[in-house]
Design an enzyme around this catalytic site. Structure first.
Site, PDB file in Angstrom:
ATOM      1  N   GLN A  20      28.187  -1.834  52.581  1.00  0.00           N
ATOM      2  CA  GLN A  20      27.824  -0.808  53.549  1.00  0.00           C
ATOM      3  C   GLN A  20      28.084  -1.221  54.992  1.00  0.00           C
ATOM      4  O   GLN A  20      28.245  -0.356  55.857  1.00  0.00           O
ATOM      5  CB  GLN A  20      26.354  -0.420  53.376  1.00  0.00           C
ATOM      6  CG  GLN A  20      26.079   0.299  52.059  1.00  0.00           C
ATOM      7  CD  GLN A  20      24.649   0.740  51.938  1.00  0.00           C
ATOM      8  OE1 GLN A  20      23.806  -0.005  51.453  1.00  0.00           O
ATOM      9  NE2 GLN A  20      24.350   1.951  52.371  1.00  0.00           N
ATOM     10  N   HIS A 121      24.156  -6.017  45.242  1.00  0.00           N
ATOM     11  CA  HIS A 121      23.824  -4.698  45.768  1.00  0.00           C
ATOM     12  C   HIS A 121      25.013  -3.767  45.503  1.00  0.00           C
ATOM     13  O   HIS A 121      25.621  -3.223  46.420  1.00  0.00           O
ATOM     14  CB  HIS A 121      23.495  -4.776  47.264  1.00  0.00           C
ATOM     15  CG  HIS A 121      22.729  -3.596  47.779  1.00  0.00           C
ATOM     16  ND1 HIS A 121      21.598  -3.728  48.568  1.00  0.00           N
ATOM     17  CD2 HIS A 121      22.916  -2.262  47.626  1.00  0.00           C
ATOM     18  CE1 HIS A 121      21.145  -2.520  48.882  1.00  0.00           C
ATOM     19  NE2 HIS A 121      21.930  -1.624  48.325  1.00  0.00           N
ATOM     20  N   GLU A 166      17.897  -2.524  43.007  1.00  0.00           N
ATOM     21  CA  GLU A 166      17.843  -1.219  42.353  1.00  0.00           C
ATOM     22  C   GLU A 166      18.735  -1.101  41.118  1.00  0.00           C
ATOM     23  O   GLU A 166      19.697  -0.315  41.094  1.00  0.00           O
ATOM     24  CB  GLU A 166      18.203  -0.120  43.357  1.00  0.00           C
ATOM     25  CG  GLU A 166      17.269  -0.049  44.547  1.00  0.00           C
ATOM     26  CD  GLU A 166      17.596   1.068  45.517  1.00  0.00           C
ATOM     27  OE1 GLU A 166      16.826   1.272  46.462  1.00  0.00           O
ATOM     28  OE2 GLU A 166      18.626   1.760  45.323  1.00  0.00           O
ATOM     29  N   GLU A 349      12.942  -2.013  51.312  1.00  0.00           N
ATOM     30  CA  GLU A 349      13.637  -0.917  51.995  1.00  0.00           C
ATOM     31  C   GLU A 349      12.655   0.222  52.203  1.00  0.00           C
ATOM     32  O   GLU A 349      11.908   0.582  51.281  1.00  0.00           O
ATOM     33  CB  GLU A 349      14.830  -0.369  51.186  1.00  0.00           C
ATOM     34  CG  GLU A 349      16.034  -1.267  51.098  1.00  0.00           C
ATOM     35  CD  GLU A 349      17.185  -0.614  50.323  1.00  0.00           C
ATOM     36  OE1 GLU A 349      17.221   0.647  50.256  1.00  0.00           O
ATOM     37  OE2 GLU A 349      18.022  -1.349  49.790  1.00  0.00           O
TER      38      GLU A 349
END
Length: 442
Positions: A20, A121, A166, A349
């Site tokens: 990102q 991630h 996640e 987060e």
């Protein structure tokens, strides 16, 4: 309004993820990830965006670390790019790629900022996806070898390790809904991915213990615990089905409690468990990271594959159309505190997307400030109610590539002018500065 105080050892951080923010996707030996490939598929990412440049943190990390320090942050949570460290997923280690994370860690240390590294991630090396990705058991062992490499080269610099971010998104968004890389829609593959991600975590923690590193290691989940839409028993049951399928299949095996019977028996879902897997997955960890953005409401639906469906809600929504539901975070914190028997918890987060505009050199993101304040108040309430919450990481440090939404959504507390790469702290950055300094007004 009231002023409240967090304890002095509460850890305040900000967070990002490699694909990102880094950019530099073809530099220093890095090879393609599944997100490089997915971004090239027509219609997969809004406006055809990709992470080729992103926030260019690969080149601007010193500038970013300086700004983090100026804002008072005590920790930076970033992720390590697997295709930058082991470009083919297995085999040869890419030293130039590793060197970036060494230099980033050193810069953080120079600025008295703790190094919190996430091993995965979502940017799986494309070469591993070509062999089946997370639906292939071999990927779990490849991850363990990659993790061992990171532990070996970066162990002296990292203050806290996170294995996976996640796994829900990796398994379900990537292999069931197909809206994230690799863009597959197949329940069978998704269920394999669930187990192989869990196994990868356990194998990595086992390698960590063998090496003998002593810094805390854990995992970050994005628990989904929808509330029942009504007080009817069937809707309460629907919320239990949702929690079991979306959260407990990742959480309970980590605690040695196996896969939930609501999923394996009631829903008839099976996982490719081999003898010894569940013991491996249940390696002792030091903390849970929790990513939280929203809570939904569900009702029972006997015709649905998993017996529940989402219902409309009344709360105001963020730029992602996610309802603002801070009390959902309180419920999650208490649930984790109970099922883990008081294990250390971190909010790894929390944040929101909003329509941010630069006006006279400033970004007045009042909506985000209000969002953060509401959730910080919940964190303090949870602590006061004896939840073992140890820290909070705002998402995100800077605007970045928001996965399938490309650059259309801004989550940062720092505005990134993508054309010039100028960094402009938003009002929310100054809110976090005040909170960290001890001035919390909720």
């Amino acid at each position: 309004m009231q002023q409240v105080a967090f304890c002095d050892d509460f850890l305040w951080g900000c967070a990002t993820a490699s694909y990102q923010v880094e950019g530099a996707i073809k530099e220093d030996g890095r090879k393609p990830s599944i997100w490089d490939t997915f971004s090239k598929q027509e219609g997969a990412v809004l406006n055809g965006d990709d992470g080729a440049v992103a926030a260019d943190q690969y080149h601007l990390y010193k500038q970013d670390v300086k700004l983090m320090s100026k804002l008072g942050f005590q920790a930076y949570r970033f992720s390590i790019s697997w295709p930058r460290v082991i470009p083919d997923g297995v085999g040869e280690v890419n030293i130039p790629g590793l060197q970036y994370y060494i230099e980033l860690s050193k810069e953080l240390k120079l600025n008295n900022i703790k190094v919190v590294a996430t091993l995965y991630h979502w940017d799986l090396p494309q070469s591993l996806q070509d062999k089946g990705g997370w639906a292939n058991r071999d990927t779990s062992y490849a991850f363990a070898a990659y993790a061992k490499t990171c532990f070996t080269y970066l162990g002296e610099y990292v203050d806290q390790w996170i294995t996976l971010n996640e796994p829900y998104c990796s398994a379900y968004l990537g292999y069931l809904q197909g809206i994230h890389a690799p863009g597959i829609k197949d329940l069978g593959q998704a269920n394999k991915a669930v187990h192989h991600l869990n196994l990868a975590h356990g194998l990595a923690v086992a390698e960590y213990r063998k090496i003998g590193l002593s810094q805390p290691i854990g995992i970050t989940l994005n628990p989904i615990l929808p509330r029942p839409a009504t007080r009817r028993d069937e809707d309460r049951k629907a919320s239990e089905y949702a929690r079991a399928f979306e959260t407990d299949v990742f959480l309970l095996p980590l605690l040695g409690k196996g896969y939930p019977s609501l999923v394996t028996k009631d829903l008839g879902i099976s996982y490719p468990v081999v003898d010894g897997d569940m013991d491996c997955i249940a390696q002792e960890i030091d903390f849970f990271g929790i990513n939280y953005y929203q809570e939904s409401a569900v009702s029972y639906d006997d015709t649905a594959d998993r017996k529940y469906k989402n219902e409309p809600v009344w709360q105001p929504v963020t730029n992602m159309e996610w309802p603002v539901t801070p009390y959902g975070l309180l419920r999650i914190l208490h649930y984790f505190d109970t099922v883990s028997n008081g294990m250390a918890l971190y909010i790894t987060e929390n944040g929101c997307a909003s329509d941010d505009v630069v006006e006279n050199g400033r970004v007045h993101d009042l909506f985000r400030c209000q969002y953060l304040n509401k959730h910080l108040a919940i964190c303090k309430q949870a602590i006061d109610e004896s939840v073992n919450l140890k820290g909070y990481f705002v998402w995100s440090f800077i605007d970045n590539f928001e996965w399938a939404w490309g650059y259309s959504k801004r989550f940062g507390i720092v505005y990134d002018d993508y054309a010039s790469q100028q960094r402009i702290p938003k009002d929310s950055a100054y809110l976090m500065r005040d909170v960290i300094a001890g001035y919390c007004e909720f």
